[in-house]
Design a protein around this motif. Structure first.
Motif, short mmCIF file in Angstrom:
data_model
loop_
_atom_site.label_atom_id
_atom_site.label_comp_id
_atom_site.label_asym_id
_atom_site.label_seq_id
_atom_site.Cartn_x
_atom_site.Cartn_y
_atom_site.Cartn_z
N VAL A 17 11.50 13.01 -15.11
CA VAL A 17 11.22 11.90 -16.02
C VAL A 17 9.99 12.22 -16.85
O VAL A 17 9.92 11.91 -18.02
N MET A 18 9.03 12.86 -16.22
CA MET A 18 7.78 13.13 -16.91
C MET A 18 7.32 14.53 -16.55
O MET A 18 7.33 14.91 -15.40
N LYS A 19 6.94 15.29 -17.54
CA LYS A 19 6.35 16.60 -17.31
C LYS A 19 4.92 16.51 -17.84
O LYS A 19 4.69 16.70 -19.02
N PRO A 20 3.95 16.19 -16.96
CA PRO A 20 2.59 15.95 -17.46
C PRO A 20 1.95 17.20 -18.05
O PRO A 20 1.90 18.23 -17.38
N PRO A 21 1.52 17.13 -19.30
CA PRO A 21 0.83 18.27 -19.89
C PRO A 21 -0.47 18.55 -19.15
O PRO A 21 -1.15 17.62 -18.73
N MET A 22 -0.79 19.78 -19.00
CA MET A 22 -2.01 20.16 -18.28
C MET A 22 -3.26 19.94 -19.13
O MET A 22 -4.36 20.10 -18.64
N THR A 23 -3.09 19.55 -20.40
CA THR A 23 -4.24 19.38 -21.28
C THR A 23 -4.79 17.95 -21.26
O THR A 23 -5.78 17.68 -21.90
N LEU A 24 -4.18 17.06 -20.51
CA LEU A 24 -4.64 15.67 -20.48
C LEU A 24 -5.92 15.53 -19.66
O LEU A 24 -6.05 16.14 -18.60
N ASP A 25 -6.85 14.70 -20.16
CA ASP A 25 -8.02 14.39 -19.33
C ASP A 25 -7.64 13.30 -18.35
O ASP A 25 -6.52 12.81 -18.34
N ARG A 26 -8.57 12.89 -17.50
CA ARG A 26 -8.30 11.92 -16.44
C ARG A 26 -7.75 10.60 -16.96
O ARG A 26 -6.83 10.02 -16.41
N VAL A 27 -8.33 10.11 -18.05
CA VAL A 27 -7.92 8.83 -18.62
C VAL A 27 -6.52 8.95 -19.22
O VAL A 27 -5.65 8.12 -18.96
N GLU A 28 -6.30 10.01 -20.00
CA GLU A 28 -4.97 10.21 -20.60
C GLU A 28 -3.90 10.39 -19.52
O GLU A 28 -2.79 9.91 -19.66
N TYR A 29 -4.26 11.09 -18.47
CA TYR A 29 -3.33 11.31 -17.36
C TYR A 29 -2.98 9.98 -16.68
O TYR A 29 -1.82 9.70 -16.39
N ALA A 30 -4.00 9.13 -16.46
CA ALA A 30 -3.76 7.82 -15.84
C ALA A 30 -2.86 6.97 -16.73
O ALA A 30 -1.94 6.30 -16.24
#
Length: 168
Positions: A17-30
């Motif tokens: 469903v989601m492939k989280p990019p490794m470039t996200l910071d903590r806030v963007e990831y949350a």
């Protein structure tokens, strides 16, 4: 909550469903995780049309030109919601702000929301009821009454337990 974030991210990848990019910071990831969780644990009831995606029942990221008071007045749900304005996080119930905390703690926002549901004995919005029930039973380790276990909750729990078994 950190364990939930890690397991949630792994589960999301597993479900494709989601492939989280490794470039996200903590806030963007949350934020990405908040948006993905209702998809991972879907409820049978669709969100109100004005709301759009079910994740908006939990989190709304305010645009720079958006007035939070006007947004809350137009919001079709009166349940607790986490508003993020880019620098702070605000929990509101209906149109009343009740808590403000730092953006670095955004990942804890779901626990704050659950705290308000518990404290005020609020009913989960139907569009995110499965997700919040899973958090209640699996993260907070609080049981729910058998009559509250919907078909979508049972399916989500079966998939989750299957995934957890595969993880080990």
């Amino acid at each position: 909550m950190g364990r939930l974030l890690c397991q949630g991210a792994l589960y999301a990848v597993w479900k494709k469903v989601m492939k989280p990019p490794m470039t996200l910071d903590r806030v963007e990831y949350a934020i990405a995780l908040f948006r993905a969780l209702p998809t991972l644990f879907p409820s049978q009831t669709a969100p109100p049309k004005k709301l759009g995606h079910a994740s908006v029942a939990l989190l709304h990221v305010l645009q720079q030109s958006e007035d939070p008071t006007i947004y809350l007045q137009k919001r079709s749900l009166s349940s607790p919601v986490l508003l993020f304005d880019g620098s702070n996080c605000h929990i509101t119930i209906g149109t009343s702000p009740v808590t403000t905390f730092a953006k670095e703690d955004l990942s804890e926002g779901l626990l704050y929301l659950m705290g308000y549901y518990y404290t005020f004995h609020l009913t989960y919005p139907k569009c995110v009821a499965t997700l919040l029930s899973v958090i209640q039973t699996e993260i907070l380790e609080d049981c729910i009454h058998k009559r509250d276990t919907t078909a979508s909750y049972k399916k989500a729990m079966a998939e989750w337990k299957d995934f957890i078994g595969k993880e080990r």
